[in-house]
Design a protein around this motif. Structure first.
Motif, mmCIF file in Angstrom:
data_model
loop_
_atom_site.group_PDB
_atom_site.id
_atom_site.type_symbol
_atom_site.label_atom_id
_atom_site.label_comp_id
_atom_site.label_asym_id
_atom_site.label_seq_id
_atom_site.Cartn_x
_atom_site.Cartn_y
_atom_site.Cartn_z
ATOM 1 N N SER A 69 0.825 -1.215 0.000
ATOM 2 C CA SER A 69 0.000 0.000 0.000
ATOM 3 C C SER A 69 0.857 1.262 0.000
ATOM 4 N N GLU A 70 2.072 1.183 0.549
ATOM 5 C CA GLU A 70 2.948 2.352 0.577
ATOM 6 C C GLU A 70 3.518 2.695 -0.798
ATOM 7 N N LEU A 71 3.359 1.808 -1.765
ATOM 8 C CA LEU A 71 3.786 2.102 -3.129
ATOM 9 C C LEU A 71 3.001 3.265 -3.731
ATOM 10 N N ASP A 72 1.822 3.534 -3.195
ATOM 11 C CA ASP A 72 0.977 4.592 -3.759
ATOM 12 C C ASP A 72 1.623 5.965 -3.626
ATOM 13 N N SER A 73 2.441 6.158 -2.590
ATOM 14 C CA SER A 73 3.081 7.450 -2.352
ATOM 15 C C SER A 73 4.549 7.344 -2.756
ATOM 16 N N ARG A 74 4.885 7.915 -3.940
ATOM 17 C CA ARG A 74 6.238 7.804 -4.469
ATOM 18 C C ARG A 74 6.528 9.007 -5.360
ATOM 19 N N ILE A 75 7.825 9.312 -5.522
ATOM 20 C CA ILE A 75 8.202 10.464 -6.334
ATOM 21 C C ILE A 75 8.575 10.063 -7.756
ATOM 22 N N GLU A 76 8.777 8.771 -8.001
ATOM 23 C CA GLU A 76 9.098 8.293 -9.344
ATOM 24 C C GLU A 76 8.715 6.836 -9.435
ATOM 25 N N ASP A 77 8.642 6.340 -10.658
ATOM 26 C CA ASP A 77 8.285 4.939 -10.867
ATOM 27 C C ASP A 77 9.549 4.092 -10.936
ATOM 28 N N PRO A 78 9.675 3.104 -10.073
ATOM 29 C CA PRO A 78 10.877 2.256 -10.088
ATOM 30 C C PRO A 78 10.809 1.221 -11.206
ATOM 31 N N GLU A 79 11.950 0.645 -11.515
ATOM 32 C CA GLU A 79 12.001 -0.497 -12.425
ATOM 33 C C GLU A 79 11.789 -1.761 -11.595
ATOM 34 N N SER A 98 4.303 11.240 -7.813
ATOM 35 C CA SER A 98 4.243 12.697 -7.625
ATOM 36 C C SER A 98 5.658 13.200 -7.397
ATOM 37 N N PRO A 99 6.312 13.753 -8.440
ATOM 38 C CA PRO A 99 7.695 14.220 -8.294
ATOM 39 C C PRO A 99 7.809 15.291 -7.213
ATOM 40 N N GLY A 153 15.168 20.534 -15.733
ATOM 41 C CA GLY A 153 15.796 19.501 -14.921
ATOM 42 C C GLY A 153 15.018 19.263 -13.640
ATOM 43 N N VAL A 154 15.403 18.210 -12.946
ATOM 44 C CA VAL A 154 14.750 17.832 -11.693
ATOM 45 C C VAL A 154 15.552 18.378 -10.532
ATOM 46 N N TRP A 155 14.857 18.950 -9.562
ATOM 47 C CA TRP A 155 15.536 19.565 -8.419
ATOM 48 C C TRP A 155 16.162 18.492 -7.529
ATOM 49 N N ARG A 156 17.492 18.515 -7.443
ATOM 50 C CA ARG A 156 18.224 17.599 -6.574
ATOM 51 C C ARG A 156 19.357 18.366 -5.906
#
Length: 221
Positions: A69-79, A98-99, A153-156
């Motif tokens: 269920s915690e997979l629902d909250s993520r900043i990117e999609d994993p492989e 949600s980035p 770009g993505v903020w890092r």
């Protein structure tokens, strides 16, 4: 990825076993390979994370133990490397990543001059370590986000900004433990900030803070 990259490995367990696995994660990490050191990630706001160093050869691996269920909250999609019965793929397909949000130019403007004043005061008091910390903070929290607003770009934080066309100017917002160097770096931060702000698209440009002229005068005093 290159030879210096770390690995981010997400280990997904059933909701029912989540608490049990949390108690066993260090044993799981040791069983995976020659673990030299491991600790949890409270210092980065992620207690589910187990930060591990394996070796030799040395390899940094972030093990993140989460429930389905915690997979629902993520900043990117994993492989997905391995799953049973397609559970992870199904969950990822039914939700959206949600980035991380990027601060607006106005958010930065409303804070930047207060940060500069703080750095100046610490410099004048002789607290150079504190001033050095503020310079690093300005690079990561004000200047880098503006560069990424302009160039994309993505903020890092400041990662990989050595390749930016602004790298030379950003390098001047650095100093050794020396009062004059800190003063020049603080002035360089103001100069670069002003240049970056002017390069923003019209719709992104902030309303100038009333603190700006006063802090500029204080910096030059």
């Amino acid at each position: 990825m290159d030879e210096f990259s770390d690995l981010d490995l997400i280990l997904v367990v059933s909701d029912e076993l989540r608490a049990t696995i949390a108690q066993e994660r260090m044993a799981i990490a040791r069983a995976a390979g020659p673990l030299l050191q491991g600790f949890t990630g409270e210092h980065v706001g992620e207690p589910r994370l187990l930060i591990c160093l394996y070796g030799p050869p040395l390899l940094h691996v972030d093990l993140k133990f989460i429930s389905v269920s915690e997979l629902d909250s993520r900043i990117e999609d994993p492989e997905v490397l391995f799953e049973r019965a397609g559970i992870i793929t199904e969950r990822l397909g039914s939700t959206r990543a949600s980035p991380l949000g990027m601060p607006s130019a106005q958010w930065i403007e409303d804070r930047f001059w207060v940060w500069i004043h703080y750095g100046i005061d610490k410099l004048r008091r002789g607290e150079l370590f504190e001033c050095l910390d503020m310079l690093a903070f300005l690079r990561a929290q004000a200047l880098a986000p503006l560069i990424q607003l302009i160039d994309g770009g993505v903020w890092r934080g400041v990662r990989r900004l050595e390749a930016s066309r602004h790298a030379s100017a950003l390098s001047r917002v650095c100093a050794r433990h020396d009062a004059e160097e800190c003063r020049r770096a603080m002035a360089a931060a103001v100069e670069l900030y002003t240049v970056l702000r002017s390069q923003l698209q019209e719709s992104d440009r902030p309303r100038h803070s009333p603190a700006e002229p006063v802090v500029r005068a204080y910096l030059g005093a």
